[in-house]
Design a protein around this motif. Structure first.
Motif, PDB file in Angstrom:
ATOM      1  N   LEU A 208     -38.379 -27.928 -29.682  1.00 25.28           N
ATOM      2  CA  LEU A 208     -37.595 -28.918 -28.945  1.00 25.28           C
ATOM      3  C   LEU A 208     -38.254 -29.247 -27.610  1.00 25.28           C
ATOM      4  O   LEU A 208     -38.354 -30.415 -27.230  1.00 25.28           O
ATOM      5  N   ILE A 209     -38.737 -28.237 -26.909  1.00 22.84           N
ATOM      6  CA  ILE A 209     -39.410 -28.464 -25.620  1.00 22.84           C
ATOM      7  C   ILE A 209     -40.632 -29.351 -25.818  1.00 22.84           C
ATOM      8  O   ILE A 209     -40.858 -30.296 -25.052  1.00 22.84           O
ATOM      9  N   ASP A 210     -41.428 -29.082 -26.861  1.00 23.33           N
ATOM     10  CA  ASP A 210     -42.606 -29.910 -27.147  1.00 23.33           C
ATOM     11  C   ASP A 210     -42.206 -31.347 -27.473  1.00 23.33           C
ATOM     12  O   ASP A 210     -42.859 -32.303 -27.029  1.00 23.33           O
ATOM     13  N   ALA A 211     -41.134 -31.519 -28.239  1.00 22.85           N
ATOM     14  CA  ALA A 211     -40.670 -32.864 -28.596  1.00 22.85           C
ATOM     15  C   ALA A 211     -40.242 -33.634 -27.344  1.00 22.85           C
ATOM     16  O   ALA A 211     -40.526 -34.828 -27.218  1.00 22.85           O
ATOM     17  N   ILE A 212     -39.598 -32.952 -26.425  1.00 23.00           N
ATOM     18  CA  ILE A 212     -39.180 -33.593 -25.174  1.00 23.00           C
ATOM     19  C   ILE A 212     -40.395 -33.983 -24.350  1.00 23.00           C
ATOM     20  O   ILE A 212     -40.469 -35.091 -23.807  1.00 23.00           O
ATOM     21  N   LYS A 213     -41.388 -33.103 -24.268  1.00 20.25           N
ATOM     22  CA  LYS A 213     -42.599 -33.387 -23.501  1.00 20.25           C
ATOM     23  C   LYS A 213     -43.356 -34.582 -24.070  1.00 20.25           C
ATOM     24  O   LYS A 213     -43.959 -35.347 -23.331  1.00 20.25           O
ATOM     25  N   GLN A 214     -43.330 -34.742 -25.395  1.00 18.92           N
ATOM     26  CA  GLN A 214     -44.091 -35.812 -26.040  1.00 18.92           C
ATOM     27  C   GLN A 214     -43.303 -37.114 -26.153  1.00 18.92           C
ATOM     28  O   GLN A 214     -43.857 -38.139 -26.541  1.00 18.92           O
ATOM     29  N   ALA A 215     -42.045 -37.088 -25.786  1.00 25.19           N
ATOM     30  CA  ALA A 215     -41.201 -38.287 -25.893  1.00 25.19           C
ATOM     31  C   ALA A 215     -41.675 -39.362 -24.937  1.00 25.19           C
ATOM     32  O   ALA A 215     -42.108 -39.094 -23.836  1.00 25.19           O
ATOM     33  N   ARG A 216     -41.600 -40.613 -25.382  1.00 23.41           N
ATOM     34  CA  ARG A 216     -41.972 -41.784 -24.571  1.00 23.41           C
ATOM     35  C   ARG A 216     -40.794 -42.741 -24.535  1.00 23.41           C
ATOM     36  O   ARG A 216     -40.155 -42.979 -25.558  1.00 23.41           O
ATOM     37  N   TRP A 217     -40.522 -43.287 -23.354  1.00 25.02           N
ATOM     38  CA  TRP A 217     -39.409 -44.200 -23.172  1.00 25.02           C
ATOM     39  C   TRP A 217     -39.562 -45.400 -24.102  1.00 25.02           C
ATOM     40  O   TRP A 217     -40.620 -46.002 -24.201  1.00 25.02           O
ATOM     41  N   GLY A 218     -38.484 -45.735 -24.825  1.00 19.93           N
ATOM     42  CA  GLY A 218     -38.458 -46.904 -25.675  1.00 19.93           C
ATOM     43  C   GLY A 218     -39.034 -46.688 -27.056  1.00 19.93           C
ATOM     44  O   GLY A 218     -39.015 -47.595 -27.875  1.00 19.93           O
TER      45      GLY A 218
END
Length: 84
Positions: free
Chosen positions: A70-80
């Motif tokens: 989950l932490i990795d997914a949050i770090k890799q998330a991009r707005w939009g």
């Protein structure tokens, strides 16, 4: 939005059959005791709507409970961008 009917608890318990049928017309029956709402009886349609809203509630995760994935997914998330 559903219409609301207020009924005293004693009347509701004595005439449940009547209110069981009436709830389909009004959507929500608020049951009162001493002029305050103590519960409600809702139609099947309103129950379905309620359950759909409950599904849409946010689920809160504390940081200390998040796993590495989950932490990795949050770090890799991009707005939009929609995640996979």
């Amino acid at each position: 939005m559903a219409r609301v009917l207020q009924v005293p608890a004693t009347a509701f318990s004595r005439s449940f059959g009547k209110y069981r049928d009436e709830v389909h017309n009004v959507g929500v029956i608020e049951v009162t005791s001493h002029d305050r709402v103590v519960g409600a009886y809702i139609s099947a349609k309103e129950l379905e709507h309620f359950n759909e809203l409950k599904k849409r509630e946010r689920h809160v995760i504390r940081v200390e409970d998040a796993d590495d994935e989950l932490i990795d997914a949050i770090k890799q998330a991009r707005w939009g961008e929609v995640s996979e």
